[in-house]
Design a protein around this motif. Structure first.
Motif, short mmCIF file in Angstrom:
data_model
loop_
_atom_site.label_atom_id
_atom_site.label_comp_id
_atom_site.label_asym_id
_atom_site.label_seq_id
_atom_site.Cartn_x
_atom_site.Cartn_y
_atom_site.Cartn_z
N LEU A 35 -2.13 24.24 -25.25
CA LEU A 35 -3.25 25.13 -25.56
C LEU A 35 -3.88 25.69 -24.29
O LEU A 35 -4.20 26.88 -24.19
CB LEU A 35 -4.30 24.39 -26.39
N LYS A 36 -4.02 24.82 -23.29
CA LYS A 36 -4.60 25.24 -22.01
C LYS A 36 -3.74 26.32 -21.36
O LYS A 36 -4.25 27.32 -20.85
CB LYS A 36 -4.72 24.03 -21.09
N GLU A 37 -2.43 26.14 -21.38
CA GLU A 37 -1.52 27.12 -20.78
C GLU A 37 -1.56 28.45 -21.55
O GLU A 37 -1.48 29.51 -20.96
CB GLU A 37 -0.10 26.57 -20.73
N ARG A 38 -1.68 28.37 -22.86
CA ARG A 38 -1.77 29.60 -23.66
C ARG A 38 -3.06 30.35 -23.35
O ARG A 38 -3.08 31.59 -23.29
CB ARG A 38 -1.68 29.28 -25.14
N PHE A 39 -4.15 29.61 -23.15
CA PHE A 39 -5.41 30.25 -22.78
C PHE A 39 -5.30 30.92 -21.43
O PHE A 39 -5.87 31.99 -21.20
CB PHE A 39 -6.57 29.26 -22.80
N LYS A 40 -4.58 30.31 -20.49
CA LYS A 40 -4.38 30.93 -19.18
C LYS A 40 -3.65 32.25 -19.33
O LYS A 40 -4.00 33.25 -18.71
CB LYS A 40 -3.60 30.01 -18.25
N GLY A 41 -2.60 32.24 -20.16
CA GLY A 41 -1.84 33.48 -20.41
C GLY A 41 -2.70 34.53 -21.09
O GLY A 41 -2.61 35.72 -20.78
N LYS A 49 -5.91 34.80 -20.78
CA LYS A 49 -6.88 35.29 -19.80
C LYS A 49 -6.29 36.43 -18.98
O LYS A 49 -6.92 37.46 -18.77
CB LYS A 49 -7.32 34.14 -18.89
N THR A 50 -5.05 36.25 -18.50
CA THR A 50 -4.42 37.32 -17.71
C THR A 50 -4.16 38.56 -18.56
O THR A 50 -4.34 39.67 -18.09
CB THR A 50 -3.11 36.83 -17.07
N ALA A 51 -3.77 38.35 -19.83
CA ALA A 51 -3.53 39.50 -20.71
C ALA A 51 -4.82 40.27 -20.95
O ALA A 51 -4.83 41.51 -20.96
CB ALA A 51 -2.93 39.02 -22.03
N ILE A 52 -5.93 39.55 -21.14
CA ILE A 52 -7.22 40.21 -21.37
C ILE A 52 -7.65 40.97 -20.12
O ILE A 52 -8.17 42.09 -20.20
CB ILE A 52 -8.28 39.19 -21.81
N LYS A 53 -7.43 40.38 -18.93
CA LYS A 53 -7.79 41.08 -17.69
C LYS A 53 -7.00 42.38 -17.54
O LYS A 53 -7.55 43.42 -17.17
CB LYS A 53 -7.55 40.18 -16.48
N GLU A 54 -5.70 42.32 -17.84
CA GLU A 54 -4.88 43.53 -17.73
C GLU A 54 -5.32 44.59 -18.74
O GLU A 54 -5.38 45.77 -18.43
CB GLU A 54 -3.40 43.18 -17.95
N TRP A 55 -5.61 44.16 -19.97
CA TRP A 55 -6.06 45.08 -21.01
C TRP A 55 -7.39 45.73 -20.61
O TRP A 55 -7.58 46.93 -20.79
CB TRP A 55 -6.21 44.32 -22.34
N THR A 56 -8.29 44.93 -20.07
CA THR A 56 -9.59 45.45 -19.65
C THR A 56 -9.43 46.50 -18.55
O THR A 56 -10.07 47.55 -18.59
CB THR A 56 -10.49 44.30 -19.17
N LYS A 57 -8.58 46.21 -17.57
CA LYS A 57 -8.35 47.17 -16.49
C LYS A 57 -7.73 48.45 -17.01
O LYS A 57 -8.08 49.55 -16.58
CB LYS A 57 -7.48 46.56 -15.41
N ALA A 58 -6.79 48.31 -17.96
CA ALA A 58 -6.12 49.49 -18.51
C ALA A 58 -7.10 50.35 -19.31
O ALA A 58 -7.04 51.58 -19.25
CB ALA A 58 -4.95 49.07 -19.38
N ASN A 59 -7.99 49.73 -20.06
CA ASN A 59 -8.90 50.49 -20.91
C ASN A 59 -10.16 50.94 -20.20
O ASN A 59 -10.68 52.02 -20.49
CB ASN A 59 -9.28 49.67 -22.15
#
Length: 126
Positions: free
Chosen positions: A5-11, A13-23
């Motif tokens: 679960l911790k590793e999935r949350f890390k993934g 987090k990076t996906a949300i950061k990329e989405w935020t930068k893109a949008n």
């Protein structure tokens, strides 16, 4: 199970950061762009004057800049609150001792004032 679960949350987090930068892009870069565009319109208005469309565009850019600055302030405030909560401060004795120590180091002990040719020291604490 917890490690997965911790590793999935890390993934996530990076996906949300990329989405935020893109949008939303980089707010600091967007702020610089808006300021430079507003300055360009200001310079043009001083030299030639602005049309109604350019005046409306300048107003929209100011509105965008204002909203962006408010959102940057909100993010900074949220980040500070998050750090405060992570630090776990609950007005403990340790916290208050650190505040007192800081007050002692930052406090003024004496002021030097020049009266005539002599310096006088006032407000000395012993």
């Amino acid at each position: 199970m917890g490690f997965i679960l911790k590793e999935r949350f890390k993934g996530l987090k990076t996906a949300i950061k990329e989405w935020t930068k893109a949008n939303y892009g980089n707010p600091d870069e967007k702020k610089r762009e808006l300021i430079s565009e507003i300055l360009m319109l200001d310079n043009k208005s001083e030299l030639y004057g602005l049309s109604q469309d350019e005046v409306a565009s300048r107003k929209r850019k100011f509105d965008q800049l204002w909203r962006l600055l408010k959102s940057i302030d909100a993010v900074i405030y949220q980040r500070s609150r998050s750090k405060w909560l992570k630090a776990g401060d609950a007005n403990t004795a340790f916290f208050h001792s650190r505040v007192k120590a800081r007050r002692r180091t930052n406090g003024l002990v004496a002021l030097r004032t020049m009266t005539g040719a002599n310096f006088t020291v006032s407000g000395r604490r012993d």
